[in-house]
Design a protein around this motif. Sequence first.
Motif, PDB file in Angstrom:
ATOM      1  N   PRO A  30    -111.492 -76.539  26.265  1.00 49.17           N
ATOM      2  CA  PRO A  30    -111.706 -76.893  27.678  1.00 49.17           C
ATOM      3  C   PRO A  30    -110.437 -76.831  28.530  1.00 49.17           C
ATOM      4  O   PRO A  30    -110.532 -76.860  29.756  1.00 49.17           O
ATOM      5  CB  PRO A  30    -112.253 -78.321  27.607  1.00 49.17           C
ATOM      6  N   ASN A  31    -109.274 -76.720  27.909  1.00 49.62           N
ATOM      7  CA  ASN A  31    -108.024 -76.638  28.671  1.00 49.62           C
ATOM      8  C   ASN A  31    -107.571 -75.202  28.914  1.00 49.62           C
ATOM      9  O   ASN A  31    -106.458 -74.983  29.393  1.00 49.62           O
ATOM     10  CB  ASN A  31    -106.919 -77.424  27.962  1.00 49.62           C
ATOM     11  N   GLN A  32    -108.413 -74.243  28.587  1.00 48.29           N
ATOM     12  CA  GLN A  32    -108.075 -72.834  28.765  1.00 48.29           C
ATOM     13  C   GLN A  32    -109.029 -72.179  29.755  1.00 48.29           C
ATOM     14  O   GLN A  32    -110.233 -72.427  29.713  1.00 48.29           O
ATOM     15  CB  GLN A  32    -108.169 -72.082  27.434  1.00 48.29           C
ATOM     16  N   ARG A  33    -108.466 -71.346  30.600  1.00 46.84           N
ATOM     17  CA  ARG A  33    -109.262 -70.533  31.505  1.00 46.84           C
ATOM     18  C   ARG A  33    -108.735 -69.108  31.453  1.00 46.84           C
ATOM     19  O   ARG A  33    -107.644 -68.843  31.953  1.00 46.84           O
ATOM     20  CB  ARG A  33    -109.188 -71.060  32.936  1.00 46.84           C
ATOM     21  N   LEU A  34    -109.500 -68.226  30.841  1.00 45.33           N
ATOM     22  CA  LEU A  34    -109.184 -66.806  30.853  1.00 45.33           C
ATOM     23  C   LEU A  34    -110.014 -66.210  31.976  1.00 45.33           C
ATOM     24  O   LEU A  34    -111.242 -66.201  31.915  1.00 45.33           O
ATOM     25  CB  LEU A  34    -109.518 -66.142  29.513  1.00 45.33           C
ATOM     26  N   MET A  35    -109.334 -65.714  33.000  1.00 44.18           N
ATOM     27  CA  MET A  35    -110.006 -65.284  34.215  1.00 44.18           C
ATOM     28  C   MET A  35    -109.845 -63.775  34.413  1.00 44.18           C
ATOM     29  O   MET A  35    -108.860 -63.184  33.959  1.00 44.18           O
ATOM     30  CB  MET A  35    -109.414 -66.010  35.427  1.00 44.18           C
ATOM     31  N   VAL A  36    -110.819 -63.213  35.102  1.00 42.41           N
ATOM     32  CA  VAL A  36    -110.716 -61.823  35.527  1.00 42.41           C
ATOM     33  C   VAL A  36    -110.980 -61.756  37.031  1.00 42.41           C
ATOM     34  O   VAL A  36    -111.741 -62.549  37.579  1.00 42.41           O
ATOM     35  CB  VAL A  36    -111.692 -60.888  34.774  1.00 42.41           C
ATOM     36  N   ALA A  37    -110.329 -60.803  37.657  1.00 39.22           N
ATOM     37  CA  ALA A  37    -110.602 -60.472  39.053  1.00 39.22           C
ATOM     38  C   ALA A  37    -111.453 -59.208  39.028  1.00 39.22           C
ATOM     39  O   ALA A  37    -111.095 -58.222  38.374  1.00 39.22           O
ATOM     40  CB  ALA A  37    -109.301 -60.239  39.801  1.00 39.22           C
ATOM     41  N   VAL A  38    -112.571 -59.255  39.726  1.00 38.49           N
ATOM     42  CA  VAL A  38    -113.535 -58.158  39.690  1.00 38.49           C
ATOM     43  C   VAL A  38    -113.791 -57.671  41.113  1.00 38.49           C
ATOM     44  O   VAL A  38    -114.044 -58.466  42.016  1.00 38.49           O
ATOM     45  CB  VAL A  38    -114.866 -58.614  39.041  1.00 38.49           C
ATOM     46  N   ARG A  39    -113.702 -56.365  41.275  1.00 32.45           N
ATOM     47  CA  ARG A  39    -114.027 -55.732  42.549  1.00 32.45           C
ATOM     48  C   ARG A  39    -115.009 -54.595  42.255  1.00 32.45           C
ATOM     49  O   ARG A  39    -114.737 -53.761  41.395  1.00 32.45           O
ATOM     50  CB  ARG A  39    -112.766 -55.187  43.210  1.00 32.45           C
TER      51      ARG A  39
ATOM     52  N   SER B 139    -117.750 -54.474  40.613  1.00 30.94           N
ATOM     53  CA  SER B 139    -118.158 -54.515  39.204  1.00 30.94           C
ATOM     54  C   SER B 139    -117.086 -54.005  38.244  1.00 30.94           C
ATOM     55  O   SER B 139    -117.372 -53.742  37.081  1.00 30.94           O
ATOM     56  CB  SER B 139    -119.445 -53.708  38.978  1.00 30.94           C
ATOM     57  N   ARG B 140    -115.841 -53.884  38.693  1.00 34.56           N
ATOM     58  CA  ARG B 140    -114.751 -53.369  37.859  1.00 34.56           C
ATOM     59  C   ARG B 140    -113.684 -54.449  37.700  1.00 34.56           C
ATOM     60  O   ARG B 140    -113.226 -55.022  38.683  1.00 34.56           O
ATOM     61  CB  ARG B 140    -114.161 -52.138  38.539  1.00 34.56           C
ATOM     62  N   VAL B 141    -113.277 -54.728  36.462  1.00 31.06           N
ATOM     63  CA  VAL B 141    -112.208 -55.692  36.206  1.00 31.06           C
ATOM     64  C   VAL B 141    -110.893 -55.052  36.646  1.00 31.06           C
ATOM     65  O   VAL B 141    -110.492 -54.004  36.127  1.00 31.06           O
ATOM     66  CB  VAL B 141    -112.157 -56.092  34.717  1.00 31.06           C
ATOM     67  N   VAL B 142    -110.223 -55.703  37.617  1.00 32.43           N
ATOM     68  CA  VAL B 142    -108.991 -55.147  38.181  1.00 32.43           C
ATOM     69  C   VAL B 142    -107.793 -56.082  38.011  1.00 32.43           C
ATOM     70  O   VAL B 142    -106.681 -55.732  38.389  1.00 32.43           O
ATOM     71  CB  VAL B 142    -109.172 -54.782  39.672  1.00 32.43           C
ATOM     72  N   GLY B 143    -108.012 -57.267  37.449  1.00 31.23           N
ATOM     73  CA  GLY B 143    -106.916 -58.193  37.216  1.00 31.23           C
ATOM     74  C   GLY B 143    -107.317 -59.253  36.223  1.00 31.23           C
ATOM     75  O   GLY B 143    -108.503 -59.460  35.957  1.00 31.23           O
ATOM     76  N   THR B 144    -106.309 -59.915  35.665  1.00 32.44           N
ATOM     77  CA  THR B 144    -106.570 -60.988  34.702  1.00 32.44           C
ATOM     78  C   THR B 144    -105.412 -61.962  34.685  1.00 32.44           C
ATOM     79  O   THR B 144    -104.286 -61.625  35.069  1.00 32.44           O
ATOM     80  CB  THR B 144    -106.803 -60.414  33.282  1.00 32.44           C
ATOM     81  N   LEU B 145    -105.698 -63.167  34.276  1.00 27.53           N
ATOM     82  CA  LEU B 145    -104.677 -64.172  33.983  1.00 27.53           C
ATOM     83  C   LEU B 145    -105.292 -65.249  33.114  1.00 27.53           C
ATOM     84  O   LEU B 145    -106.510 -65.392  33.049  1.00 27.53           O
ATOM     85  CB  LEU B 145    -104.053 -64.772  35.245  1.00 27.53           C
ATOM     86  N   GLN B 146    -104.424 -65.980  32.448  1.00 31.16           N
ATOM     87  CA  GLN B 146    -104.832 -67.140  31.660  1.00 31.16           C
ATOM     88  C   GLN B 146    -104.167 -68.369  32.254  1.00 31.16           C
ATOM     89  O   GLN B 146    -102.969 -68.362  32.538  1.00 31.16           O
ATOM     90  CB  GLN B 146    -104.411 -66.976  30.200  1.00 31.16           C
ATOM     91  N   LEU B 147    -104.944 -69.420  32.449  1.00 30.53           N
ATOM     92  CA  LEU B 147    -104.440 -70.695  32.948  1.00 30.53           C
ATOM     93  C   LEU B 147    -104.680 -71.744  31.875  1.00 30.53           C
ATOM     94  O   LEU B 147    -105.808 -71.920  31.421  1.00 30.53           O
ATOM     95  CB  LEU B 147    -105.163 -71.081  34.239  1.00 30.53           C
ATOM     96  N   THR B 148    -103.609 -72.399  31.456  1.00 26.38           N
ATOM     97  CA  THR B 148    -103.683 -73.435  30.427  1.00 26.38           C
ATOM     98  C   THR B 148    -103.324 -74.770  31.056  1.00 26.38           C
ATOM     99  O   THR B 148    -102.309 -74.876  31.751  1.00 26.38           O
ATOM    100  CB  THR B 148    -102.710 -73.127  29.277  1.00 26.38           C
ATOM    101  N   ILE B 149    -104.133 -75.783  30.806  1.00 26.32           N
ATOM    102  CA  ILE B 149    -103.893 -77.123  31.315  1.00 26.32           C
ATOM    103  C   ILE B 149    -103.303 -77.958  30.188  1.00 26.32           C
ATOM    104  O   ILE B 149    -103.870 -78.020  29.091  1.00 26.32           O
ATOM    105  CB  ILE B 149    -105.205 -77.766  31.827  1.00 26.32           C
ATOM    106  N   ILE B 150    -102.154 -78.604  30.466  1.00 27.06           N
ATOM    107  CA  ILE B 150    -101.448 -79.362  29.436  1.00 27.06           C
ATOM    108  C   ILE B 150    -101.220 -80.796  29.912  1.00 27.06           C
ATOM    109  O   ILE B 150    -100.390 -81.035  30.798  1.00 27.06           O
ATOM    110  CB  ILE B 150    -100.086 -78.727  29.099  1.00 27.06           C
ATOM    111  N   PRO B 151    -101.934 -81.770  29.331  1.00 28.11           N
ATOM    112  CA  PRO B 151    -101.621 -83.164  29.634  1.00 28.11           C
ATOM    113  C   PRO B 151    -100.294 -83.528  28.973  1.00 28.11           C
ATOM    114  O   PRO B 151     -99.946 -82.957  27.936  1.00 28.11           O
ATOM    115  CB  PRO B 151    -102.780 -83.950  29.013  1.00 28.11           C
ATOM    116  N   GLY B 152     -99.562 -84.434  29.577  1.00 26.52           N
ATOM    117  CA  GLY B 152     -98.272 -84.781  28.989  1.00 26.52           C
ATOM    118  C   GLY B 152     -97.830 -86.187  29.319  1.00 26.52           C
ATOM    119  O   GLY B 152     -98.448 -86.877  30.130  1.00 26.52           O
TER     120      GLY B 152
END
Length: 150
Positions: free
Chosen positions: A50-59, A61-74
């Motif tokens: 639940p602390n991971q988000r693998l995202m794509v940017a779509v235009r 119907s074509r994947v044109v970008g990506t990033l991963q966002l990780t949430i870290i409690p500390g």
Amino acid sequence: MSDLDIRPATPADLPAVVAMLADDPLGARRESPDDLVPYHAAYRRLADDPNQRLMVAVRESRVVGTLQLTIIPGLSRRGATRSVIEGVRVHADERGSGLGTRMIEWAVDESRRLDCQLVQLTSDVSRTDAHRFYERLGFTASHVGFKLTL
């Protein structure tokens, strides 16, 4: 950019995501777009966390970008939660279009929504264009990073 959708990646998006990860001098040495088996296993681990988000940017119907966002409690910074942005890639056809800015803005907004107090990222020392890009978006080169390959 109204025709852009930033959404969670699906297994069907993995070929396009891996191709973008491999489409630069560093990625070409460490990624294997012809063997998606390890990427599907990694996707499953990310999807189950639940602390991971693998995202794509779509235009269109074509994947044109990506990033991963990780949430870290500390505990540091008075118990602050931070996010880490990783694996930011924009398809070669979309570079310079503002897509990278839009994706980072999404990640920062999502981090705020999740009550993160800090957003951080690392960028390989050789990626000087990326460093200028992140600085334009308000990030500061405040730390020295270290890695140990296992």
